[in-house]
Motif scaffolding. Structure first.
Motif, PDB file in Angstrom:
ATOM      1  N   ALA A 121      41.939  40.057  26.565  1.00  0.00           N
ATOM      2  CA  ALA A 121      42.908  40.488  27.022  1.00  0.00           C
ATOM      3  C   ALA A 121      42.554  42.261  27.122  1.00  0.00           C
ATOM      4  O   ALA A 121      41.702  42.996  28.113  1.00  0.00           O
ATOM      5  CB  ALA A 121      44.271  40.834  26.157  1.00  0.00           C
ATOM      6  N   SER A 122      41.322  42.681  25.713  1.00  0.00           N
ATOM      7  CA  SER A 122      40.729  43.839  25.718  1.00  0.00           C
ATOM      8  C   SER A 122      39.756  44.101  26.800  1.00  0.00           C
ATOM      9  O   SER A 122      39.645  45.297  27.381  1.00  0.00           O
ATOM     10  CB  SER A 122      40.372  43.805  24.293  1.00  0.00           C
ATOM     11  OG  SER A 122      41.768  44.126  23.358  1.00  0.00           O
ATOM     12  N   VAL A 123      38.944  42.962  26.658  1.00  0.00           N
ATOM     13  CA  VAL A 123      38.227  42.854  28.135  1.00  0.00           C
ATOM     14  C   VAL A 123      38.049  43.104  29.544  1.00  0.00           C
ATOM     15  O   VAL A 123      37.834  44.315  30.514  1.00  0.00           O
ATOM     16  CB  VAL A 123      37.297  41.983  27.887  1.00  0.00           C
ATOM     17  CG1 VAL A 123      36.375  41.828  29.546  1.00  0.00           C
ATOM     18  CG2 VAL A 123      35.876  41.922  27.007  1.00  0.00           C
ATOM     19  N   ASN A 124      39.675  42.798  30.080  1.00  0.00           N
ATOM     20  CA  ASN A 124      40.308  43.270  31.162  1.00  0.00           C
ATOM     21  C   ASN A 124      40.581  43.739  30.966  1.00  0.00           C
ATOM     22  O   ASN A 124      40.441  44.590  31.610  1.00  0.00           O
ATOM     23  CB  ASN A 124      41.359  41.590  31.190  1.00  0.00           C
ATOM     24  CG  ASN A 124      40.850  40.798  31.597  1.00  0.00           C
ATOM     25  OD1 ASN A 124      40.552  40.181  32.072  1.00  0.00           O
ATOM     26  ND2 ASN A 124      41.804  39.757  31.833  1.00  0.00           N
ATOM     27  N   GLY A 125      41.036  44.828  30.550  1.00  0.00           N
ATOM     28  CA  GLY A 125      41.431  45.999  30.225  1.00  0.00           C
ATOM     29  C   GLY A 125      39.903  47.405  30.163  1.00  0.00           C
ATOM     30  O   GLY A 125      40.779  47.777  31.128  1.00  0.00           O
ATOM     31  N   LEU A 126      39.132  47.067  29.564  1.00  0.00           N
ATOM     32  CA  LEU A 126      37.926  47.850  29.162  1.00  0.00           C
ATOM     33  C   LEU A 126      37.489  47.777  30.966  1.00  0.00           C
ATOM     34  O   LEU A 126      37.145  48.321  31.982  1.00  0.00           O
ATOM     35  CB  LEU A 126      37.067  47.560  29.058  1.00  0.00           C
ATOM     36  CG  LEU A 126      36.193  48.707  28.615  1.00  0.00           C
ATOM     37  CD1 LEU A 126      35.633  49.334  28.618  1.00  0.00           C
ATOM     38  CD2 LEU A 126      34.608  47.965  27.750  1.00  0.00           C
ATOM     39  N   THR A 127      37.774  46.430  31.186  1.00  0.00           N
ATOM     40  CA  THR A 127      36.817  46.581  33.062  1.00  0.00           C
ATOM     41  C   THR A 127      37.907  47.104  33.676  1.00  0.00           C
ATOM     42  O   THR A 127      37.578  47.814  34.837  1.00  0.00           O
ATOM     43  CB  THR A 127      37.240  45.038  33.013  1.00  0.00           C
ATOM     44  OG1 THR A 127      36.451  44.285  32.432  1.00  0.00           O
ATOM     45  CG2 THR A 127      36.665  44.623  34.778  1.00  0.00           C
ATOM     46  N   ILE A 166      45.804  33.720  38.961  1.00  0.00           N
ATOM     47  CA  ILE A 166      44.834  32.811  39.361  1.00  0.00           C
ATOM     48  C   ILE A 166      44.469  32.566  40.212  1.00  0.00           C
ATOM     49  O   ILE A 166      43.330  32.573  40.736  1.00  0.00           O
ATOM     50  CB  ILE A 166      45.842  31.590  38.274  1.00  0.00           C
ATOM     51  CG1 ILE A 166      45.899  31.611  37.315  1.00  0.00           C
ATOM     52  CG2 ILE A 166      45.064  30.481  39.030  1.00  0.00           C
ATOM     53  CD1 ILE A 166      46.911  30.697  36.035  1.00  0.00           C
ATOM     54  N   ILE A 167      45.262  32.924  41.366  1.00  0.00           N
ATOM     55  CA  ILE A 167      44.898  32.946  42.664  1.00  0.00           C
ATOM     56  C   ILE A 167      43.783  34.023  42.768  1.00  0.00           C
ATOM     57  O   ILE A 167      43.218  33.313  43.500  1.00  0.00           O
ATOM     58  CB  ILE A 167      46.325  33.149  43.158  1.00  0.00           C
ATOM     59  CG1 ILE A 167      46.885  31.295  43.832  1.00  0.00           C
ATOM     60  CG2 ILE A 167      45.805  33.501  44.821  1.00  0.00           C
ATOM     61  CD1 ILE A 167      48.236  31.722  43.965  1.00  0.00           C
ATOM     62  N   LEU A 168      43.898  35.116  42.816  1.00  0.00           N
ATOM     63  CA  LEU A 168      43.673  36.271  43.052  1.00  0.00           C
ATOM     64  C   LEU A 168      41.969  36.090  42.222  1.00  0.00           C
ATOM     65  O   LEU A 168      41.003  36.902  42.260  1.00  0.00           O
ATOM     66  CB  LEU A 168      43.959  37.676  43.257  1.00  0.00           C
ATOM     67  CG  LEU A 168      45.051  38.121  44.425  1.00  0.00           C
ATOM     68  CD1 LEU A 168      45.751  39.163  43.824  1.00  0.00           C
ATOM     69  CD2 LEU A 168      44.197  37.838  45.266  1.00  0.00           C
ATOM     70  N   SER A 169      41.677  36.172  40.651  1.00  0.00           N
ATOM     71  CA  SER A 169      41.024  35.897  39.747  1.00  0.00           C
ATOM     72  C   SER A 169      40.076  34.916  40.399  1.00  0.00           C
ATOM     73  O   SER A 169      38.803  35.217  40.309  1.00  0.00           O
ATOM     74  CB  SER A 169      41.685  34.760  38.603  1.00  0.00           C
ATOM     75  OG  SER A 169      41.802  33.869  38.593  1.00  0.00           O
ATOM     76  N   ILE A 170      40.425  33.193  41.606  1.00  0.00           N
ATOM     77  CA  ILE A 170      39.238  33.102  42.245  1.00  0.00           C
ATOM     78  C   ILE A 170      39.159  33.219  43.242  1.00  0.00           C
ATOM     79  O   ILE A 170      37.477  33.222  43.542  1.00  0.00           O
ATOM     80  CB  ILE A 170      39.991  31.247  42.771  1.00  0.00           C
ATOM     81  CG1 ILE A 170      40.801  30.818  41.122  1.00  0.00           C
ATOM     82  CG2 ILE A 170      39.144  30.429  43.233  1.00  0.00           C
ATOM     83  CD1 ILE A 170      41.205  29.681  41.195  1.00  0.00           C
ATOM     84  N   VAL A 171      39.388  34.313  44.304  1.00  0.00           N
ATOM     85  CA  VAL A 171      39.503  35.320  45.239  1.00  0.00           C
ATOM     86  C   VAL A 171      38.233  36.169  44.996  1.00  0.00           C
ATOM     87  O   VAL A 171      37.423  36.616  45.781  1.00  0.00           O
ATOM     88  CB  VAL A 171      40.474  35.372  46.226  1.00  0.00           C
ATOM     89  CG1 VAL A 171      40.256  36.501  46.852  1.00  0.00           C
ATOM     90  CG2 VAL A 171      41.698  34.504  46.277  1.00  0.00           C
ATOM     91  N   ILE A 172      38.403  36.748  43.738  1.00  0.00           N
ATOM     92  CA  ILE A 172      37.838  38.164  43.766  1.00  0.00           C
ATOM     93  C   ILE A 172      36.511  37.183  43.264  1.00  0.00           C
ATOM     94  O   ILE A 172      35.535  38.168  43.569  1.00  0.00           O
ATOM     95  CB  ILE A 172      38.001  38.667  42.862  1.00  0.00           C
ATOM     96  CG1 ILE A 172      37.960  40.435  42.473  1.00  0.00           C
ATOM     97  CG2 ILE A 172      38.189  37.993  40.710  1.00  0.00           C
ATOM     98  CD1 ILE A 172      38.762  40.999  43.801  1.00  0.00           C
ATOM     99  N   VAL A 181      43.037  41.865  39.282  1.00  0.00           N
ATOM    100  CA  VAL A 181      43.566  41.161  38.271  1.00  0.00           C
ATOM    101  C   VAL A 181      42.780  41.656  36.625  1.00  0.00           C
ATOM    102  O   VAL A 181      43.327  40.590  35.880  1.00  0.00           O
ATOM    103  CB  VAL A 181      42.481  40.073  39.286  1.00  0.00           C
ATOM    104  CG1 VAL A 181      41.234  39.080  38.201  1.00  0.00           C
ATOM    105  CG2 VAL A 181      42.409  39.360  40.022  1.00  0.00           C
ATOM    106  N   ALA A 182      42.175  42.449  37.030  1.00  0.00           N
ATOM    107  CA  ALA A 182      41.983  42.644  35.238  1.00  0.00           C
ATOM    108  C   ALA A 182      43.604  43.432  34.187  1.00  0.00           C
ATOM    109  O   ALA A 182      43.626  43.042  33.710  1.00  0.00           O
ATOM    110  CB  ALA A 182      41.230  44.439  35.374  1.00  0.00           C
ATOM    111  N   VAL A 183      43.410  44.185  35.311  1.00  0.00           N
ATOM    112  CA  VAL A 183      45.423  44.941  35.023  1.00  0.00           C
ATOM    113  C   VAL A 183      46.348  43.461  34.855  1.00  0.00           C
ATOM    114  O   VAL A 183      47.352  43.277  33.647  1.00  0.00           O
ATOM    115  CB  VAL A 183      45.996  45.632  36.023  1.00  0.00           C
ATOM    116  CG1 VAL A 183      47.435  46.154  35.161  1.00  0.00           C
ATOM    117  CG2 VAL A 183      44.519  47.185  35.526  1.00  0.00           C
ATOM    118  N   SER A 184      46.210  42.534  35.410  1.00  0.00           N
ATOM    119  CA  SER A 184      47.004  41.732  35.510  1.00  0.00           C
ATOM    120  C   SER A 184      46.808  40.581  34.072  1.00  0.00           C
ATOM    121  O   SER A 184      47.562  39.736  33.728  1.00  0.00           O
ATOM    122  CB  SER A 184      47.918  40.850  36.764  1.00  0.00           C
ATOM    123  OG  SER A 184      46.756  39.993  36.893  1.00  0.00           O
ATOM    124  N   GLY A 185      46.324  40.829  33.845  1.00  0.00           N
ATOM    125  CA  GLY A 185      45.588  40.008  32.752  1.00  0.00           C
ATOM    126  C   GLY A 185      45.431  40.652  31.512  1.00  0.00           C
ATOM    127  O   GLY A 185      46.379  39.563  30.018  1.00  0.00           O
TER     128      GLY A 185
END
Length: 177
Positions: free
Chosen positions: A48-54, A121-127, A160-164
């Motif tokens: 989750a922190s990796v997503n936040g940093l991203t 989930i959907i947008l993580s595949i699309v991205i 995707v990063a923030v919603s994660g």
């Protein structure tokens, strides 16, 4: 600038393959539980922190490019791709060693959670193909095409990063229950 069509065609093939293989492998590995392996319960706050940093770095990269700091932008974006890959590895490792956690909230918050989770989930595949195509355009020095794609890629990747992070924060009270 002359476009190297052969190189672009190779990139597109690779991007297409990777964009199909990643979700398939993740889906397959989701069903695999490693026997006799200690659950990696420490991973969710890390990924989750990796997503936040991203998310933070994506914003910094946009600021850098708007300021004309192209080399910094390039380094940060490469770092964002590496962070996303690290997230994916940790996420799969966690789910291969641990049971999925069920959201325990009640009422309207439950619908909010599932809306955010499903769109995430959907947008993580699309991205995935979007990021790879945007990166390829820059690599091939097709900067106008890169900019056009980035206008769509950036907000989706940021979501995707923030919603994660939001999904993690919403489900974290239910880990281990």
């Amino acid at each position: 600038m002359k476009v190297d069509l052969a190189k672009e065609k190779k990139f597109n093939k690779l991007i297409n393959v990777v964009s199909v293989v990643i979700p398939l492998v993740v889906a397959l590995l989701f069903g695999v539980k490693l026997p006799n392996v200690e659950p990696l319960r420490f991973l969710p706050p890390i990924y989750a922190s990796v997503n936040g940093l991203t998310a933070i770095l994506l914003v910094v990269a946009v600021i850098a490019v708007k300021q004309g700091k192209l080399e910094l932008h390039k380094k940060i974006m490469t770092g964002c791709i590496a962070l996303s890959l690290a997230f994916l590895v940790m996420y799969v490792a966690y789910h291969m060693t641990s049971d999925s956690t069920t959201f325990g909230g009640e009422g309207p918050i439950k619908y909010v959670y599932y809306f955010i989770l499903i769109t995430h989930i959907i947008l993580s595949i699309v991205i995935v193909p979007m990021v790879l195509r945007t990166f390829a355009k820059a690599y091939l020095q097709q900067f106008e095409a890169h900019r056009r794609l980035a206008k769509f890629t950036f907000p989706i990747w940021l979501y995707v990063a923030v919603s994660g992070v939001v999904v993690y924060l919403m489900i974290s009270p239910y880990y281990g229950n």
